[in-house]
Scaffold this motif. Structure first.
Motif, PDB file in Angstrom:
ATOM      1  N   ASP A  94      24.775  -1.607 -21.677  1.00 22.57           N
ATOM      2  CA  ASP A  94      23.427  -1.966 -21.251  1.00 22.57           C
ATOM      3  C   ASP A  94      23.514  -2.755 -19.955  1.00 22.57           C
ATOM      4  OD1 ASP A  94      20.809  -2.616 -20.976  1.00 22.57           O
ATOM      5  OD2 ASP A  94      20.591  -3.619 -22.920  1.00 22.57           O
ATOM      6  N   LEU A  95      22.961  -2.200 -18.877  1.00 18.44           N
ATOM      7  CA  LEU A  95      23.043  -2.847 -17.576  1.00 18.44           C
ATOM      8  C   LEU A  95      21.992  -3.922 -17.384  1.00 18.44           C
ATOM      9  CD1 LEU A  95      23.655   0.314 -15.347  1.00 18.44           C
ATOM     10  CD2 LEU A  95      25.346  -1.250 -16.318  1.00 18.44           C
ATOM     11  N   LYS A  96      20.997  -3.968 -18.240  1.00 15.51           N
ATOM     12  CA  LYS A  96      19.905  -4.938 -18.086  1.00 15.51           C
ATOM     13  C   LYS A  96      20.155  -6.160 -18.959  1.00 15.51           C
ATOM     14  CE  LYS A  96      16.786  -2.097 -19.430  1.00 15.51           C
ATOM     15  NZ  LYS A  96      15.441  -1.611 -19.835  1.00 15.51           N
ATOM     16  N   TYR A  97      19.539  -7.281 -18.554  1.00 16.35           N
ATOM     17  CA  TYR A  97      19.620  -8.487 -19.370  1.00 16.35           C
ATOM     18  C   TYR A  97      18.272  -9.185 -19.368  1.00 16.35           C
ATOM     19  CZ  TYR A  97      20.966 -12.905 -21.412  1.00 16.35           C
ATOM     20  OH  TYR A  97      21.038 -13.990 -22.242  1.00 16.35           O
ATOM     21  N   GLU A  98      17.815  -9.540 -20.532  1.00 22.68           N
ATOM     22  CA  GLU A  98      16.583 -10.315 -20.664  1.00 22.68           C
ATOM     23  C   GLU A  98      16.870 -11.531 -21.521  1.00 22.68           C
ATOM     24  OE1 GLU A  98      13.339  -8.062 -22.125  1.00 22.68           O
ATOM     25  OE2 GLU A  98      13.404  -6.567 -20.521  1.00 22.68           O
ATOM     26  N   THR A 155      10.016 -15.641 -12.396  1.00 22.79           N
ATOM     27  CA  THR A 155      11.236 -14.982 -12.858  1.00 22.79           C
ATOM     28  C   THR A 155      12.462 -15.879 -12.785  1.00 22.79           C
ATOM     29  OG1 THR A 155      11.597 -14.036 -10.646  1.00 22.79           O
ATOM     30  CG2 THR A 155      10.406 -12.682 -12.243  1.00 22.79           C
TER      31      THR A 155
END
Length: 464
Positions: free
Chosen positions: A2-6, A355
């Motif tokens: 998973d390249l995204k991070y939240e 953000t």
């Protein structure tokens, strides 16, 4: 992959881990701590009381013993206003320490040295504000008086009026709206001036003809209770703080509202974390200092040699003392500078860059850099150390996020991080986001303060 991070929702993770009971229990302890720690002196004393109950002994006792060993628990006091807690590690202190560093002073009003006067049959205390406050926030609210006075014979007298159930409180008058047309035209920063922060303390005159003044009656009452005279104000440190207790906030009791959470929220987490640290590889330290709100100067601020001198004493007890060992110990240390962040506030969204702001309920916040505008006055942690902390937090499933102090051109602020970084140590700011920072009452999320404690504990105990 998973390249995204939240960033996670702290409350969701806490519920999934069945930690709700632990969060509420920790918060109850924290609220009790706040209610006993309205000033830096009271805070330092409470930390020492708690540490003593956990088996920590004073450095003076250790020096008499003549040696230290792995697992020893030691505290050092700095002039009743600062504390350092140590759990001695398996490695020599020369190899570096793991440190949580926080401050325990908070914005407030200090009495001037010649504070007491009378005007139109009312007695007042003149004050000098301490730290960055919005002066208009301090009028027309209940206030308490805390501090110490050193009498002519050297006796130290503790003073506390305003928080016990039967105590009176004090206040600063504001101008009624019917007569405030001129005041309303001023900027918020000018509507209440520094010399307007005069605390109303009484209005009954003394009944003897030669001393038939309200001022004399106030002196008589203070003398009867505390034994002080007017000259004793010259050798006193008396603070005006909001009256009232720390409380749960919200129908769901998800937050804490209190005076002084900046920065006793981080100090308490550091204290709790070191209590649960046993025989660490590197010596673990929780350092609580004074004077951060005014620049960290003076003999109780982070700029003082208190901590360095204490480390020197401990190194001496390990044998083969040298100044070089002190320099190595400081430069090889890894430090979380525990200080609060500015939580994103939807009511004032234009001041934040959403953000890159800390958000309520999303866990402990790391702040790579602080400073003002172009990072002026910052301590900018290097990427290697940020990654180390990130890995430790992820390993222990600590809910964490990042944060900055608002928009780039909006302003900014700093912490004690840069002072410790001057030794060559690795330092990263790490704390919780607050709403209404520096106001008489500040707001923190219970999810965030619990995850901060878990993060500090992980940092002191885990080495990658």
């Amino acid at each position: 992959m998973d390249l995204k991070y939240e960033f996670a929702n702290g409350w969701k993770v806490i519920k999934e881990m069945n930690n709700m009971e632990n969060v509420m229990s920790y918060s109850k302890e924290y609220i009790d701590f706040l209610n006993k720690s309205k000033t830096e002196r009271l805070c330092a004393r409470e930390i020492i009381r708690l540490a003593s109950s956990q088996g920590f002994i004073s450095i003076e006792e250790v020096i008499k013993k003549g040696k230290i060993e792995s697992g020893d628990k030691i505290f050092a006091e700095n002039k009743d206003k600062g504390v350092a807690l140590f759990v001695i590690g398996e490695k020599d202190i020369e190899e570096g320490m793991k440190i949580i560093a926080s401050h325990i002073d908070s914005p407030r009003l200090d009495l001037k040295q010649n504070p007491l006067y009378e005007d139109d049959n009312m007695a007042y205390f003149k004050t000098h504000y301490y730290g960055g406050i919005k002066k208009y926030q301090w009028v027309s609210m209940p206030l308490a008086l805390y501090g110490v006075a050193i009498l002519q014979d050297g006796t130290k007298v503790d003073i506390a009026i305003g928080d016990d159930e039967e105590d009176p409180v004090f206040c600063i008058n504001d101008l009624l709206p019917h007569l405030s047309s001129e005041q309303n035209q001023k900027k918020m920063s000018e509507a209440i001036g520094g010399e307007d922060l005069n605390v109303l303390i009484g209005s009954i005159p003394f009944d003897e003809e030669e001393n038939a003044t309200v001022k004399y009656n106030m002196l008589k009452l203070l003398n009867e209770k505390y034994g002080i005279t007017e000259e004793d104000f010259l050798s006193a440190e008396i603070e005006i703080v909001p009256a009232g207790k720390a409380k749960d906030l919200g129908i769901d009791k998800s937050m804490v509202i209190s005076y002084g959470q900046d920065d006793r929220v981080c100090a308490f987490a550091g204290v709790k974390a070191i209590f649960e640290t046993e025989k660490p590889e590197y010596t673990a330290v929780t350092l609580c200092v004074d004077k951060e709100e005014t620049g960290s100067y003076g003999n109780t601020g982070m700029h003082s040699k208190f901590f360095e001198n204490t480390v020197a004493e401990l190194i001496n007890l390990q044998g083969n003392y040298s100044d070089l060992k002190i320099k190595r110990a400081m430069s090889r240390s890894r430090i979380l500078s525990g200080d609060v962040n500015a939580a994103y506030d939807p009511n004032f969204s234009s001041a934040y860059e959403k953000t890159n702001s800390a958000h309520m309920g999303k866990g402990v916040a790391i702040m790579k850099y602080s400073g003002s505008r172009g990072k002026s006055g910052t301590s900018d942690a290097n990427a290697e150390f940020v990654c180390e902390v990130r890995r430790i937090f992820n390993k222990e499933n600590v809910v964490w996020q990042t944060g900055e102090l608002g928009k780039v051109d909006q302003g900014g602020g700093g912490t004690v991080a840069y002072i410790l970084a001057n030794y060559g140590a690795e330092v990263l700011d790490c704390g919780v986001g607050l709403l209404s920072m520096h106001a008489p009452y500040e707001v923190a999320s219970k999810a965030d303060i619990f995850e901060m404690y878990r993060g500090y504990k992980a940092f002191l105990n885990i080495n990658l």
